[in-house]
Design a protein around this motif. Sequence first.
Motif, mmCIF file in Angstrom:
data_model
loop_
_atom_site.group_PDB
_atom_site.id
_atom_site.type_symbol
_atom_site.label_atom_id
_atom_site.label_comp_id
_atom_site.label_asym_id
_atom_site.label_seq_id
_atom_site.Cartn_x
_atom_site.Cartn_y
_atom_site.Cartn_z
ATOM 1 N N MET A 167 0.842 -1.196 0.000
ATOM 2 C CA MET A 167 0.000 0.000 0.000
ATOM 3 C C MET A 167 0.876 1.244 0.000
ATOM 4 O O MET A 167 1.862 1.332 0.721
ATOM 5 C CB MET A 167 -0.914 0.019 1.236
ATOM 6 N N PRO A 195 -9.248 5.607 -3.009
ATOM 7 C CA PRO A 195 -8.052 5.397 -2.179
ATOM 8 C C PRO A 195 -7.549 6.678 -1.532
ATOM 9 O O PRO A 195 -6.409 7.108 -1.760
ATOM 10 C CB PRO A 195 -7.049 4.851 -3.196
ATOM 11 N N ASN A 202 -4.322 0.865 -2.283
ATOM 12 C CA ASN A 202 -4.259 -0.410 -1.580
ATOM 13 C C ASN A 202 -4.478 -1.557 -2.570
ATOM 14 O O ASN A 202 -5.479 -1.570 -3.295
ATOM 15 C CB ASN A 202 -5.335 -0.443 -0.496
ATOM 16 N N ASP A 251 -7.972 -3.124 -2.618
ATOM 17 C CA ASP A 251 -8.978 -2.339 -3.332
ATOM 18 C C ASP A 251 -8.882 -2.584 -4.835
ATOM 19 O O ASP A 251 -9.891 -2.774 -5.515
ATOM 20 C CB ASP A 251 -8.786 -0.839 -3.064
#
Length: 497
Positions: A1, A356, A361, A364
Amino acid sequence: MTSNRVQKIVIAGGGTAGWMVAAGLSRTLGKALDIKLVESDEIGTVGVGEATIPTLVTFHRLLDINEQEFMAATQGTFKLGIGFENWRNVGQHYIHSFGTTGKDHWTAGFQHFWLKGRQRNLAGDYGDYCVELKAALENKFAHLPRGGMNYAFHIDAGLYAKFLRKFSEGYGVQRIEGKITNVLTHDDSGFIKAIRLDSGAEIEGDLFIDCTGFRALLIGQTLHEPYEDWSHWLPCDSAVAVQTESVGEAVPYTRSIAREAGWQWRIPLQSRVGNGMVYCSRYLSDEQAKQSLLANVEGKVRTEPRVIKFKPGQRRQTWVKNCVAVGLASGFIEPLESTSIHLIGRSIIRLLQMFPGTGINPTDIEEFNRQTVAELEHIRDFIVLHYHVTDRQDTPFWNACRTMKIPASLQHRIDLFRETGRVFRFQNELFAENSWIQVMLGQGIVPKQYHQVADLMGDAELSRFLDQIKSHVDSTVLQLPKHQAYVEQYCKASVSY
């Protein structure tokens, strides 16, 4: 991330896709974001997608867009469905409407009661029990209380982009004129850093939205995301489009007319008609397609025929690193069921739901791509259905479509309906049960049986049940004004061609 907050949004490309993204993001998150859209007046857009489906009504409501202003600005008319001519066979027609048909029981859909009624000579056509379909046939339309009429629009796509530009700029979107010459990436992560314009300016961002059309400058040419080709299921790879003057009242449905190696569209706007031919270049040359289209339009031709080449399919992933592809850059399914603008809207809503804000991420991204693939494959199957389930044997193109191997997921749906009359909808699928039923019946699939719950009704009770629905439909449609008159009263365009 990535730990960096996502605040700078760069939309590469304008047109319908770019300005819909700009409108959705700025109206929803505009105060928290810096949104720039880069486009060039010298680069044209495909811009022929003039027919929509009811999800655009919802999209506009989410953004609080005034419908009358939108329709006046885009030369809009209303759309209640799509008329399919010559698809089952030459001379046979049906309409796929946006409405619901009849009344379902919790154990079984209305089609089961209708099927029993047909066996007992108690039922009319399936479409007799749908307000939208009957209204389309009689060229009528009005907004009904409590959402009693499902509808969409016919619009001028170029004017729609202009309308959304004005809307988006009102919420702070900055438009930058220029051609993209380079896309710069970070050496360590491969994430996109900036786009460089022909002026030498570099536009940096945290999240990039690729709306560069078939060129896919970011997702394809820079990030090299593979493209999955669906030509073996969707053989049409070309289109030719022209505009004509209106010669009659605008009907509230799109016409889709099957031809020898594809199909012709006819989309009525307030002051003109959009026309085009989608075809397979293996069976029809570009010049033959132009001649076929021009021989089958009504009214004076206003533009030169324009040929568009495409490859049906999808990117394996539409969100890669810090780039989200929207519109034609993400994939293309031909406009037979007017799904292009819908898919743009769905990408925007999906991105807003998974935005985001605190950093990009991977989970996601994975979920975004999973949902996108599932939706595209569902729509793909629905389009393939029209081509494959046909009685036409008059040309090599239709013989190839009728005999081709189809996706297993589609074959299951066809077999289920043919054997049992049942249709089951998976979560978040675009096309509801009634859409599948209308098209499968229209293409000639008649179920071998119906659900036994229909046998709990005797003939007299079933007859009353069907007659009450039909009477309600007939009385509702009888009171509707003509579509043309309603449009002129509700949203007459402020500009003319």
